[in-house]
Motif scaffolding. Structure first.
Motif, short mmCIF file in Angstrom:
data_model
loop_
_atom_site.label_atom_id
_atom_site.label_comp_id
_atom_site.label_asym_id
_atom_site.label_seq_id
_atom_site.Cartn_x
_atom_site.Cartn_y
_atom_site.Cartn_z
N SER A 1 0.83 -1.25 -0.05
CA SER A 1 0.03 0.02 -0.08
C SER A 1 0.75 1.22 0.15
O SER A 1 0.37 2.44 -0.28
CB SER A 1 -0.91 -0.08 0.97
OG SER A 1 -1.99 -0.94 1.01
N GLU B 1 -5.65 -5.17 -2.65
CA GLU B 1 -7.02 -5.16 -2.60
C GLU B 1 -7.34 -4.65 -1.09
O GLU B 1 -8.37 -3.97 -0.86
CB GLU B 1 -7.55 -6.47 -2.85
CG GLU B 1 -7.64 -7.08 -4.03
CD GLU B 1 -8.33 -8.41 -4.27
OE1 GLU B 1 -8.78 -8.97 -3.40
OE2 GLU B 1 -8.32 -9.25 -5.57
N ASP B 2 -6.37 -5.17 -0.37
CA ASP B 2 -6.69 -4.60 1.41
C ASP B 2 -5.76 -3.54 1.56
O ASP B 2 -4.62 -3.38 0.92
CB ASP B 2 -6.64 -5.69 2.27
CG ASP B 2 -7.84 -6.92 1.88
OD1 ASP B 2 -8.99 -6.45 1.58
OD2 ASP B 2 -7.22 -8.04 1.93
N LEU B 3 -6.01 -2.84 2.59
CA LEU B 3 -5.14 -1.75 2.92
C LEU B 3 -4.07 -2.41 3.98
O LEU B 3 -4.24 -3.07 4.85
CB LEU B 3 -5.89 -0.61 3.63
CG LEU B 3 -5.19 0.75 3.71
CD1 LEU B 3 -5.05 1.22 2.34
CD2 LEU B 3 -6.23 1.60 4.67
N HIS B 4 -2.72 -2.01 3.66
CA HIS B 4 -1.70 -2.67 4.62
C HIS B 4 -1.14 -1.51 5.51
O HIS B 4 -0.70 -0.49 5.09
CB HIS B 4 -0.76 -3.15 3.59
CG HIS B 4 -1.04 -4.46 2.87
ND1 HIS B 4 -0.15 -5.40 3.24
CD2 HIS B 4 -1.79 -4.69 1.95
CE1 HIS B 4 -0.77 -6.44 2.49
NE2 HIS B 4 -1.70 -5.88 1.71
N ARG C 1 -9.45 -4.47 12.02
CA ARG C 1 -10.32 -3.80 10.75
C ARG C 1 -10.48 -4.35 9.67
O ARG C 1 -9.76 -5.23 9.41
CB ARG C 1 -9.45 -2.32 10.73
CG ARG C 1 -9.49 -1.26 11.81
CD ARG C 1 -8.73 -0.10 11.39
NE ARG C 1 -8.85 1.02 12.31
CZ ARG C 1 -7.72 1.06 13.38
NH1 ARG C 1 -6.72 -0.02 13.39
NH2 ARG C 1 -7.86 2.19 14.23
N ARG C 2 -12.01 -4.25 9.22
CA ARG C 2 -12.38 -4.94 8.12
C ARG C 2 -11.48 -4.62 6.84
O ARG C 2 -11.17 -3.29 6.56
CB ARG C 2 -13.79 -4.53 7.71
CG ARG C 2 -14.21 -5.55 6.72
CD ARG C 2 -15.78 -5.56 6.51
NE ARG C 2 -16.30 -5.99 5.46
CZ ARG C 2 -16.48 -5.55 4.40
NH1 ARG C 2 -16.11 -4.18 4.00
NH2 ARG C 2 -16.96 -5.96 3.21
N ARG C 3 -10.77 -5.54 5.92
CA ARG C 3 -10.13 -5.03 4.80
C ARG C 3 -8.83 -4.49 5.05
O ARG C 3 -8.32 -3.71 4.29
CB ARG C 3 -11.05 -4.72 3.83
CG ARG C 3 -12.23 -5.42 3.44
CD ARG C 3 -12.69 -4.99 2.03
NE ARG C 3 -11.59 -5.32 0.87
CZ ARG C 3 -11.93 -5.43 -0.22
NH1 ARG C 3 -13.06 -4.74 -0.77
NH2 ARG C 3 -10.91 -5.77 -1.11
N VAL C 4 -8.12 -4.74 6.32
CA VAL C 4 -6.84 -4.06 6.66
C VAL C 4 -6.01 -5.32 7.05
O VAL C 4 -6.24 -6.15 7.89
CB VAL C 4 -7.16 -3.24 7.61
CG1 VAL C 4 -5.67 -2.85 8.35
CG2 VAL C 4 -7.80 -2.02 7.15
N VAL C 5 -4.68 -5.16 6.30
CA VAL C 5 -3.77 -6.14 6.67
C VAL C 5 -2.71 -5.56 7.91
O VAL C 5 -2.13 -4.43 7.46
CB VAL C 5 -2.88 -6.52 5.59
CG1 VAL C 5 -2.00 -7.57 6.01
CG2 VAL C 5 -3.97 -7.43 4.35
N HIS C 6 -2.85 -5.83 8.94
CA HIS C 6 -1.88 -5.24 10.14
C HIS C 6 -0.47 -5.68 10.06
O HIS C 6 -0.06 -7.05 9.95
CB HIS C 6 -2.74 -5.46 11.33
CG HIS C 6 -3.90 -4.76 11.44
ND1 HIS C 6 -3.94 -3.45 11.72
CD2 HIS C 6 -5.23 -5.29 11.40
CE1 HIS C 6 -5.09 -3.02 12.13
NE2 HIS C 6 -5.89 -4.21 11.87
#
Length: 288
Positions: free
Chosen positions: A69, A83-86, A95-100
């Motif tokens: 990201s 596709e997901d937020l890093h 958090r939904r659709r977040v890669v921590h």
């Protein structure tokens, strides 16, 4: 410069501190909010109407964009859009659709909620598949943003062996993402590959495989008429030197690497089997 222009230069978002440092007063901020030119995201952060969604999300989460990201902020090559937020978040809350990702240990971007390039790459190497991480690291090294030695010193111990193996795949020079991928695919097939080889009479070629086969990786400029003509003459020069040539494009290297490698192996097998020669050249005789 007005507040709108300042925010546009910063992807549409800025902290109160940076706005004050730039010379904007408390009254100017209040007037801009009242007139709906900008909005207060939360305490200490202001955004424009067309603010970058990723930057806004990072500010909202009190975190930093990282991994794939964050690649665009350092002009790093990527294979796919995320596709997901890093994010690297201080809270670590799901958090939904977040890669921590883990915490950042190196200097961050000077004014955006973006991890520093060192943390971006370290996170990417621990998160992404090998090829996706490799192209990001190669891009950073090619831009001289950091070195493989620096990254290697951050990944000591047996558990980081696979990550250090990625660093061994980084090329001394790579002018495009295609070169990195092609080199990896060809060497993984057990082929001897020389990148940016100098071939007498031809010039520099992208890949020279097994000292007998030229592989050129063609980008957008190769569709131009002058470049097509130049490529044909280079092919002719290569054939005069006993070297065959194959050309591959973005879709071949990125989406169909198995087919590309199989074609190269087929040509090499045919050459070994003598299917391209020998033959006798019989000059036409003048009538007696």
């Amino acid at each position: 410069m007005d507040i709108d222009q300042f925010l546009r230069m910063r992807h549409g978002a800025a902290t109160t501190k940076s706005l004050y440092t730039a010379g904007f007063s408390r009254r100017e901020l209040a007037n801009a909010v009242t007139s709906s030119r900008i909005a207060r995201l939360h305490r200490g952060v202001y955004v424009s109407k067309d603010a970058d969604p990723g930057v806004v999300a990072a500010f909202r989460a009190n975190g930093k964009l990282t991994c794939v990201s964050a690649a665009r902020f350092y002009q790093l090559w990527t294979l796919h859009d995320a596709e997901d937020l890093h994010l690297s978040c201080g809270t670590g809350l799901a958090r939904r659709r977040v890669v921590h990702h883990g915490e950042c240990r190196h200097p961050a971007h000077p004014y955006l909620p973006v991890a520093g390039v060192a943390d971006v790459l370290l996170h990417a190497m621990r998160c992404l598949p090998e090829l996706e991480a490799l192209v990001m690291v190669q891009s950073a090294v090619s831009q001289a943003l950091l070195t493989t030695k620096f990254l290697g010193e951050k990944m000591t111990g047996n558990r980081n062996g696979q990550l250090r193996a990625i660093l061994n795949l980084v090329l001394p020079r790579a002018d495009s993402l295609l070169e990195v991928l092609a080199h990896r695919h060809f060497t993984a097939a057990g082929l001897k590959v020389e990148m940016h080889a100098e071939v007498p009479g031809v010039g520099e070629v992208d890949c020279l495989i097994e000292d007998c086969l030229i592989v050129e990786l063609d980008g957008g400029t190769h569709f131009e008429a002058k470049q097509v003509k130049k490529d044909h003459y280079r092919n002719n020069a290569g054939l005069r030197s006993g070297l065959m040539s194959l050309h591959y494009y973005y879709a071949d290297v990125v989406y169909h690497p198995e087919r590309m490698v199989d074609e190269v192996l087929t040509v090499l097998r045919n050459r070994e089997a003598g299917r391209y020669g020998p033959f006798r050249y019989i000059a036409s005789q003048p009538p007696s």
